[in-house]
Design a protein around this motif. Sequence first.
Motif, PDB file in Angstrom:
ATOM      1  N   GLU A 131      -9.274   7.914 -11.706  1.00 28.20           N
ATOM      2  CA  GLU A 131      -8.392   7.408 -10.667  1.00 28.20           C
ATOM      3  C   GLU A 131      -8.449   5.898 -10.609  1.00 28.20           C
ATOM      4  OE1 GLU A 131      -9.281   5.942  -7.460  1.00 28.20           O
ATOM      5  OE2 GLU A 131     -11.400   5.939  -7.905  1.00 28.20           O
ATOM      6  N   VAL A 132      -7.377   5.318 -10.083  1.00 27.87           N
ATOM      7  CA  VAL A 132      -7.327   3.884  -9.857  1.00 27.87           C
ATOM      8  C   VAL A 132      -6.783   3.664  -8.453  1.00 27.87           C
ATOM      9  CG1 VAL A 132      -5.033   3.574 -10.898  1.00 27.87           C
ATOM     10  CG2 VAL A 132      -6.600   1.653 -10.790  1.00 27.87           C
ATOM     11  N   TYR A 133      -7.373   2.704  -7.745  1.00 27.72           N
ATOM     12  CA  TYR A 133      -6.916   2.356  -6.409  1.00 27.72           C
ATOM     13  C   TYR A 133      -6.243   0.993  -6.473  1.00 27.72           C
ATOM     14  CZ  TYR A 133      -6.792   1.554  -1.412  1.00 27.72           C
ATOM     15  OH  TYR A 133      -6.366   1.319  -0.131  1.00 27.72           O
ATOM     16  N   LEU A 134      -4.985   0.936  -6.049  1.00 33.70           N
ATOM     17  CA  LEU A 134      -4.234  -0.311  -6.047  1.00 33.70           C
ATOM     18  C   LEU A 134      -4.191  -0.855  -4.629  1.00 33.70           C
ATOM     19  CD1 LEU A 134      -1.127   0.865  -8.131  1.00 33.70           C
ATOM     20  CD2 LEU A 134      -3.201  -0.240  -8.989  1.00 33.70           C
ATOM     21  N   ASP A 135      -4.686  -2.077  -4.447  1.00 30.87           N
ATOM     22  CA  ASP A 135      -4.540  -2.733  -3.154  1.00 30.87           C
ATOM     23  C   ASP A 135      -4.157  -4.181  -3.406  1.00 30.87           C
ATOM     24  OD1 ASP A 135      -6.979  -3.803  -3.957  1.00 30.87           O
ATOM     25  OD2 ASP A 135      -7.996  -3.424  -2.075  1.00 30.87           O
ATOM     26  N   GLY A 136      -3.931  -4.923  -2.357  1.00 28.48           N
ATOM     27  CA  GLY A 136      -3.559  -6.329  -2.508  1.00 28.48           C
ATOM     28  C   GLY A 136      -2.252  -6.486  -3.260  1.00 28.48           C
ATOM     29  N   SER A 137      -2.220  -7.438  -4.181  1.00 31.86           N
ATOM     30  CA  SER A 137      -0.987  -7.725  -4.916  1.00 31.86           C
ATOM     31  C   SER A 137      -0.570  -6.560  -5.813  1.00 31.86           C
ATOM     32  CB  SER A 137      -1.120  -9.009  -5.735  1.00 31.86           C
ATOM     33  OG  SER A 137      -2.165  -8.898  -6.664  1.00 31.86           O
ATOM     34  N   TRP A 138      -1.545  -5.790  -6.315  1.00 33.59           N
ATOM     35  CA  TRP A 138      -1.196  -4.612  -7.110  1.00 33.59           C
ATOM     36  C   TRP A 138      -0.425  -3.596  -6.263  1.00 33.59           C
ATOM     37  CZ3 TRP A 138      -1.295  -3.992 -12.210  1.00 33.59           C
ATOM     38  CH2 TRP A 138      -2.108  -4.813 -12.972  1.00 33.59           C
ATOM     39  N   ALA A 139      -0.885  -3.397  -5.029  1.00 36.43           N
ATOM     40  CA  ALA A 139      -0.206  -2.461  -4.127  1.00 36.43           C
ATOM     41  C   ALA A 139       1.183  -2.973  -3.772  1.00 36.43           C
ATOM     42  CB  ALA A 139      -1.040  -2.239  -2.868  1.00 36.43           C
ATOM     43  N   GLU A 140       1.310  -4.272  -3.583  1.00 32.31           N
ATOM     44  CA  GLU A 140       2.621  -4.846  -3.282  1.00 32.31           C
ATOM     45  C   GLU A 140       3.597  -4.625  -4.434  1.00 32.31           C
ATOM     46  OE1 GLU A 140       2.017  -8.935  -2.210  1.00 32.31           O
ATOM     47  OE2 GLU A 140       0.719  -8.395  -0.527  1.00 32.31           O
ATOM     48  N   MET A 141       3.125  -4.835  -5.660  1.00 35.39           N
ATOM     49  CA  MET A 141       3.989  -4.610  -6.829  1.00 35.39           C
ATOM     50  C   MET A 141       4.382  -3.142  -6.941  1.00 35.39           C
ATOM     51  SD  MET A 141       2.582  -7.154  -9.835  1.00 35.39           S
ATOM     52  CE  MET A 141       1.037  -6.305 -10.008  1.00 35.39           C
ATOM     53  N   PHE A 142       3.423  -2.252  -6.674  1.00 37.17           N
ATOM     54  CA  PHE A 142       3.721  -0.825  -6.745  1.00 37.17           C
ATOM     55  C   PHE A 142       4.709  -0.439  -5.643  1.00 37.17           C
ATOM     56  CE2 PHE A 142       2.710   3.756  -6.272  1.00 37.17           C
ATOM     57  CZ  PHE A 142       2.925   4.150  -7.577  1.00 37.17           C
ATOM     58  N   GLN A 143       4.566  -1.013  -4.451  1.00 39.19           N
ATOM     59  CA  GLN A 143       5.493  -0.743  -3.353  1.00 39.19           C
ATOM     60  C   GLN A 143       6.905  -1.192  -3.714  1.00 39.19           C
ATOM     61  OE1 GLN A 143       4.932   0.889  -0.231  1.00 39.19           O
ATOM     62  NE2 GLN A 143       7.152   0.883  -0.452  1.00 39.19           N
ATOM     63  N   LEU A 144       7.036  -2.320  -4.408  1.00 42.10           N
ATOM     64  CA  LEU A 144       8.340  -2.785  -4.864  1.00 42.10           C
ATOM     65  C   LEU A 144       8.969  -1.768  -5.820  1.00 42.10           C
ATOM     66  CD1 LEU A 144       7.684  -6.593  -5.449  1.00 42.10           C
ATOM     67  CD2 LEU A 144       9.038  -5.532  -3.614  1.00 42.10           C
ATOM     68  N   ARG A 145       8.143  -1.203  -6.688  1.00 38.57           N
ATOM     69  CA  ARG A 145       8.650  -0.185  -7.613  1.00 38.57           C
ATOM     70  C   ARG A 145       9.117   1.051  -6.847  1.00 38.57           C
ATOM     71  NH1 ARG A 145       8.509   0.472 -13.257  1.00 38.57           N
ATOM     72  NH2 ARG A 145       7.229  -1.388 -13.251  1.00 38.57           N
ATOM     73  N   LEU A 146       8.341   1.459  -5.841  1.00 39.36           N
ATOM     74  CA  LEU A 146       8.734   2.610  -5.025  1.00 39.36           C
ATOM     75  C   LEU A 146      10.057   2.345  -4.308  1.00 39.36           C
ATOM     76  CD1 LEU A 146       5.340   3.691  -3.409  1.00 39.36           C
ATOM     77  CD2 LEU A 146       6.520   4.765  -5.338  1.00 39.36           C
ATOM     78  N   SER A 147      10.212   1.136  -3.804  1.00 39.13           N
ATOM     79  CA  SER A 147      11.464   0.773  -3.122  1.00 39.13           C
ATOM     80  C   SER A 147      12.642   0.822  -4.087  1.00 39.13           C
ATOM     81  CB  SER A 147      11.338  -0.618  -2.503  1.00 39.13           C
ATOM     82  OG  SER A 147      10.343  -0.626  -1.512  1.00 39.13           O
ATOM     83  N   ALA A 148      12.417   0.366  -5.302  1.00 42.80           N
ATOM     84  CA  ALA A 148      13.475   0.425  -6.316  1.00 42.80           C
ATOM     85  C   ALA A 148      13.824   1.873  -6.644  1.00 42.80           C
ATOM     86  CB  ALA A 148      13.044  -0.324  -7.575  1.00 42.80           C
ATOM     87  N   TRP A 149      12.810   2.739  -6.675  1.00 37.77           N
ATOM     88  CA  TRP A 149      13.063   4.153  -6.944  1.00 37.77           C
ATOM     89  C   TRP A 149      13.867   4.799  -5.824  1.00 37.77           C
ATOM     90  CZ3 TRP A 149       7.542   5.806  -8.922  1.00 37.77           C
ATOM     91  CH2 TRP A 149       7.394   5.386 -10.249  1.00 37.77           C
ATOM     92  N   GLU A 150      13.696   4.313  -4.592  1.00 38.76           N
ATOM     93  CA  GLU A 150      14.492   4.851  -3.484  1.00 38.76           C
ATOM     94  C   GLU A 150      15.963   4.520  -3.661  1.00 38.76           C
ATOM     95  OE1 GLU A 150      12.779   3.363   0.124  1.00 38.76           O
ATOM     96  OE2 GLU A 150      11.053   4.719  -0.002  1.00 38.76           O
ATOM     97  N   GLN A 151      16.256   3.372  -4.260  1.00 34.15           N
ATOM     98  CA  GLN A 151      17.632   2.953  -4.494  1.00 34.15           C
ATOM     99  C   GLN A 151      18.242   3.672  -5.704  1.00 34.15           C
ATOM    100  OE1 GLN A 151      19.200   0.886  -2.334  1.00 34.15           O
ATOM    101  NE2 GLN A 151      17.290   0.999  -1.185  1.00 34.15           N
TER     102      GLN A 151
END
Length: 93
Positions: free
Chosen positions: A47-67
């Motif tokens: 497993e890998v835990y993403l926090d900080g800037s990694w989590a922000e980048m992953f959240q951007l990807r999730l937002s793009a997937w919603e679109q």
Amino acid sequence: MHMLYDSESFVVVQIHANAPEESAPAPTIPQLARNGFEIVDKRSGKEVYLDGSWAEMFQLRLSAWEQNTPTQQEIEDTLESYSGLANTPISLH
């Protein structure tokens, strides 16, 4: 915790690590947010835990997937790229 994705190969969970309980009083001193995402590669047992800037980048990807809804293969390929960061084997306590 909030399960975002679960397949035969991966699990993605969004974690609100220090989210206060609804009945808890407001903190007297500011606290750093420790929200993030846990990606579990079921195939390798890591497993890998993403926090900080990694989590922000992953959240951007999730937002793009919603679109633009991705295919399952696109999701799996993306998670595969993040699982390369994983070096912690999962252990049950």
